[in-house]
Design a protein around this motif. Structure first.
Motif, PDB file in Angstrom:
ATOM      1  N   THR A 260       0.704  -1.158   0.011  1.00 35.59           N
ATOM      2  CA  THR A 260      -0.045   0.059  -0.065  1.00 35.59           C
ATOM      3  C   THR A 260       0.810   1.175  -0.138  1.00 35.59           C
ATOM      4  N   GLY A 261       2.236   1.075  -0.107  1.00 34.83           N
ATOM      5  CA  GLY A 261       3.173   2.096  -0.060  1.00 34.83           C
ATOM      6  C   GLY A 261       3.908   2.246   1.373  1.00 34.83           C
ATOM      7  N   ILE A 262       4.643   3.213   1.545  1.00 38.67           N
ATOM      8  CA  ILE A 262       5.339   3.307   2.745  1.00 38.67           C
ATOM      9  C   ILE A 262       5.439   4.808   3.100  1.00 38.67           C
ATOM     10  N   ASP A 263       5.266   5.120   4.482  1.00 40.15           N
ATOM     11  CA  ASP A 263       5.339   6.402   5.102  1.00 40.15           C
ATOM     12  C   ASP A 263       7.109   6.896   5.027  1.00 40.15           C
TER      13      ASP A 263
ATOM     14  N   ASP B 110       1.903   5.878   1.847  1.00 39.26           N
ATOM     15  CA  ASP B 110       1.056   5.098   2.521  1.00 39.26           C
ATOM     16  C   ASP B 110      -0.262   5.719   2.849  1.00 39.26           C
ATOM     17  N   ASP B 111      -1.392   5.067   2.304  1.00 39.20           N
ATOM     18  CA  ASP B 111      -2.659   5.699   2.856  1.00 39.20           C
ATOM     19  C   ASP B 111      -3.404   4.751   3.555  1.00 39.20           C
ATOM     20  N   ASN B 112      -2.939   3.539   3.962  1.00 41.37           N
ATOM     21  CA  ASN B 112      -3.528   2.686   4.809  1.00 41.37           C
ATOM     22  C   ASN B 112      -2.656   2.021   5.934  1.00 41.37           C
ATOM     23  N   ASN B 113      -1.479   1.812   6.012  1.00 41.58           N
ATOM     24  CA  ASN B 113      -0.718   1.269   7.077  1.00 41.58           C
ATOM     25  C   ASN B 113      -0.073   0.145   7.032  1.00 41.58           C
TER      26      ASN B 113
ATOM     27  N   MET C 178      12.546  -0.443  -1.528  1.00 41.91           N
ATOM     28  CA  MET C 178      11.736   0.089  -2.800  1.00 41.91           C
ATOM     29  C   MET C 178      10.350   0.234  -2.665  1.00 41.91           C
ATOM     30  N   THR C 179       9.669   1.130  -3.004  1.00 38.60           N
ATOM     31  CA  THR C 179       8.298   1.384  -2.558  1.00 38.60           C
ATOM     32  C   THR C 179       7.526   1.185  -3.945  1.00 38.60           C
ATOM     33  N   LEU C 180       6.548   0.150  -3.907  1.00 39.84           N
ATOM     34  CA  LEU C 180       5.777  -0.002  -5.119  1.00 39.84           C
ATOM     35  C   LEU C 180       4.321  -0.158  -4.624  1.00 39.84           C
ATOM     36  N   LYS C 181       3.582   0.889  -4.642  1.00 43.10           N
ATOM     37  CA  LYS C 181       2.165   0.765  -4.410  1.00 43.10           C
ATOM     38  C   LYS C 181       1.289   0.242  -5.370  1.00 43.10           C
ATOM     39  N   PHE C 182       0.431  -0.736  -5.034  1.00 43.81           N
ATOM     40  CA  PHE C 182      -0.550  -1.137  -6.006  1.00 43.81           C
ATOM     41  C   PHE C 182      -1.889  -1.351  -5.328  1.00 43.81           C
ATOM     42  N   LEU C 183      -1.930  -1.298  -4.133  1.00 42.27           N
ATOM     43  CA  LEU C 183      -3.162  -1.595  -3.117  1.00 42.27           C
ATOM     44  C   LEU C 183      -3.576  -0.110  -2.694  1.00 42.27           C
ATOM     45  N   ASN C 184      -4.915   0.292  -2.880  1.00 40.61           N
ATOM     46  CA  ASN C 184      -5.311   1.575  -2.493  1.00 40.61           C
ATOM     47  C   ASN C 184      -5.659   1.462  -0.865  1.00 40.61           C
TER      48      ASN C 184
ATOM     49  N   GLY D 239       1.483  -1.359   4.188  1.00 40.78           N
ATOM     50  CA  GLY D 239       2.818  -1.254   3.489  1.00 40.78           C
ATOM     51  C   GLY D 239       3.882  -0.778   4.705  1.00 40.78           C
ATOM     52  N   THR D 240       3.485   0.183   5.380  1.00 41.72           N
ATOM     53  CA  THR D 240       4.501   0.719   6.177  1.00 41.72           C
ATOM     54  C   THR D 240       4.824  -0.234   7.212  1.00 41.72           C
ATOM     55  N   HIS D 241       3.870  -1.115   7.604  1.00 36.04           N
ATOM     56  CA  HIS D 241       3.911  -2.055   8.705  1.00 36.04           C
ATOM     57  C   HIS D 241       5.036  -3.126   8.233  1.00 36.04           C
ATOM     58  N   VAL D 242       4.654  -3.671   7.012  1.00 33.77           N
ATOM     59  CA  VAL D 242       5.278  -4.682   6.468  1.00 33.77           C
ATOM     60  C   VAL D 242       6.944  -4.115   6.070  1.00 33.77           C
ATOM     61  N   ALA D 243       7.079  -2.776   5.879  1.00 32.17           N
ATOM     62  CA  ALA D 243       8.200  -2.452   5.346  1.00 32.17           C
ATOM     63  C   ALA D 243       9.359  -2.283   6.774  1.00 32.17           C
ATOM     64  N   GLY D 244       8.549  -2.041   7.925  1.00 31.36           N
ATOM     65  CA  GLY D 244       9.338  -1.922   9.211  1.00 31.36           C
ATOM     66  C   GLY D 244       9.919  -3.205   9.422  1.00 31.36           C
ATOM     67  N   ILE D 245       9.148  -4.350   9.256  1.00 29.01           N
ATOM     68  CA  ILE D 245       9.508  -5.610   9.548  1.00 29.01           C
ATOM     69  C   ILE D 245      10.724  -6.082   8.718  1.00 29.01           C
ATOM     70  N   ILE D 246      10.729  -5.638   7.582  1.00 27.94           N
ATOM     71  CA  ILE D 246      11.846  -5.966   6.916  1.00 27.94           C
ATOM     72  C   ILE D 246      13.307  -5.162   7.242  1.00 27.94           C
ATOM     73  N   GLY D 247      12.936  -4.034   7.233  1.00 29.03           N
ATOM     74  CA  GLY D 247      14.118  -2.799   7.278  1.00 29.03           C
ATOM     75  C   GLY D 247      13.873  -1.751   8.132  1.00 29.03           C
ATOM     76  N   ALA D 248      13.084  -1.716   9.153  1.00 22.68           N
ATOM     77  CA  ALA D 248      13.294  -0.376  10.023  1.00 22.68           C
ATOM     78  C   ALA D 248      14.909  -0.411  10.624  1.00 22.68           C
TER      79      ALA D 248
END
Length: 509
Positions: free
Chosen positions: A160-163, A210-213, A242-248, A215-224
């Motif tokens: 959903t993107g990343i903050d 990110d307009d959902n949360n 790399m931020t690839l948003k395809f979910l609204n 994708g940002t949550h997933v990103a933090g698990i991988i690489g905070a």
């Protein structure tokens, strides 16, 4: 058995006879080699570890054998003026050498100073959740004693993107090196304008916030970012996201945009992509995209799904696409049980990883808990990235094989996932890295149509097939057809029976 191939995750290398020499030092005029590890301070620069075939050094002098660590293994000085990579390249070219590697530096394992690290049971489970089982985690601290990640590794978060302004993520965001932001031009010629951090396939713009949360949550698990005295820490302290948003904003998207996102990730050099979503039917175009990613050495990590359903019977996509560069992940809890919502599958789901009550980054610089196979998958994605950073010379299947053959066997996952285990990153990083080798080969008792091979460590049964044998020659020098390769039950995937068309009793090579 000299004509068999020695199995590695990449493939096989010939078990040729080794010649006998006595000099156990390295010469000069070394060939260049690729990078050994991303961090030059992670190994000794004075010597390397080299293991010689015992038969080839049986005439070595007593002085040469001094300081032997295990039979055939000793520390060999790096020649003056040469790098560790060059020394290893020369050693590996020596037919006497079984393997050569850096002498990695270790230190007392300590916790990162991120204030909420103690809540990350998936990385280090001390029983902090009431009733949780200490040790039911991915052994991240053991892995971090060797490496905390590499900024050379690019991970595509297809979500959903990343903050982008989150202070625990911003330093690890991927920046497109060929693009100049805000000039309205496609500087790198990839058909995307101003794609500085990635692309938004929902609006077809470079706005990947990110307009959902999710994708940002997933990103933090991988690489905070790790050890920055802030919030949490990811599996990788250093990595490019790399931020690839395809979910609204509602967490919904189309398969076509998921395919575009995967294709972008591969085109732009991402080493692995995380797919924490599920839904829809089989799509031939998506299967083709996964296969295309395979040809570029790209690893696809997917969430198994949250329907508590058997994926062997009721396929879930993208988890069920069949390709050896795809890993499907079930969710486990702090007790090492499979999560009550998690999909499973003895043949189609590969392993488990923490996915219940996982704390990570969310929008607006904040933190929150989420559960799902969506949280399990990024633990594995982070593990892939960490291994890839430590061994940049490895192929995608070497990375995957190392990860899958070093799981913790867990009773509740037995028969539920292919490996029967939960991710153990510490073991994957610290275990022997040269790949499986044949230790012995002999007839199966009472059967002269099968030869039993024993390897020094487990290998993936599905990766060892009749095609992986160079040739088998019968007693009269005739070619012999190999008909099957099967794992021996109870051997922990270390023994395999090679069945062949009988050519009479005698010596087979």
């Amino acid at each position: 058995m000299r004509r068999f191939m020695r199995h590695t995750a990449l493939g096989f290398s010939r078990l040729d006879a080794l010649d006998s020499r006595t000099m156990l030092s390295l010469g000069t005029g070394l060939p260049l080699a690729g990078p050994i590890a991303s961090q030059s301070d992670s190994f000794s620069h004075e010597h390397i570890l080299v293991r010689y075939d015992l038969g080839s050094i049986q005439h070595a002098s007593i002085g040469d054998l001094a300081g032997e660590l295990v039979p055939g293994l000793r520390a060999v000085p790096v020649p003056e003026g040469s790098s560790v990579a060059e020394a290893i390249a020369l050693a590996r070219a020596d037919p006497r050498v079984l393997y050569a590697q850096p002498d990695y530096l270790v230190s007392i394992t300590s916790s990162p100073n991120d204030p909420r690290f103690g809540s990350l049971w998936g990385l280090n489970n001390t029983g902090q959740l009431v009733g949780g089982t200490p040790g039911a985690d991915i052994s991240a601290m053991e892995a971090w004693s060797v490496t905390t990640g590499s900024p050379e590794v690019v991970v595509a978060v297809i979500d959903t993107g990343i903050d982008l302004s989150h202070p625990d993520l911003a330093p690890n965001l991927w920046v497109n090196p060929g693009e100049v932001g805000g000039n309205g031009r496609d500087d790198d010629g990839n058909h995307y304008v101003d794609d500085i951090h990635g692309w938004n396939f929902v609006t077809n713009t470079p706005n990947v916030r990110d307009d959902n949360n999710h994708g940002t949550h997933v990103a933090g698990i991988i690489g905070a970012v790790g050890n920055n005295e802030l919030g949490v820490v990811g599996v990788n302290w250093n990595v490019q996201l790399m931020t690839l948003k395809f979910l609204n904003s509602s967490g919904k998207g189309t398969t076509s945009n998921a395919i575009k996102a995967l294709n972008y990730a591969v085109q732009m050099g991402a080493h692995v992509s995380n797919h924490s979503y599920s839904g829809g039917a089989y799509d031939a175009a998506f299967a083709d995209a996964v296969a295309s990613a395979r040809s570029r050495g790209h690893i696809v990590v997917t969430a198994a799904g949250n329907d508590f359903s058997n994926n062997d019977v009721n396929p879930a996509y993208p988890a069920n696409y069949v390709s050896d560069n795809l890993i499907s992940v079930a969710a486990t809890d702090a007790y090492d049980y499979i999560a009550g919502f998690s999909n499973y599958g003895a043949t189609t789901v590969h392993l488990g990883a923490p996915g219940v009550s996982i704390l990570s980054t969310v929008r607006n610089g904040s933190y929150g808990y989420m559960s799902g196979t969506s949280m399990a998958a990024p633990h594995v994605t982070g593990a892939v990235a960490l291994i890839r950073g430590l061994h940049p010379e490895w192929s995608y299947d070497q990375v995957i094989a190392k990860l899958l053959t070093t799981v913790d066997k867990v009773a509740d996952l037995d028969g539920q996932v292919q490996t029967g285990g939960r991710l153990n990153l510490g073991r994957a990083v610290t275990s022997e890295t040269v790949g499986p080798r044949i230790e012995s080969a002999s007839y199966v008792p009472g059967d002269h149509t099968r030869i039993r091979l024993r390897f020094n460590e487990a290998i993936l049964p599905g990766s060892f097939t009749p095609d992986d044998l160079v040739s088998l020659t019968g007693p009269e020098g005739q070619g012999v057809e190999v008909t099957a390769v099967t794992a021996v039950p109870g051997s922990a995937d270390r023994e395999f029976d090679v069945s062949f068309t009988s050519a009479g009793i005698g010596t087979y090579q």
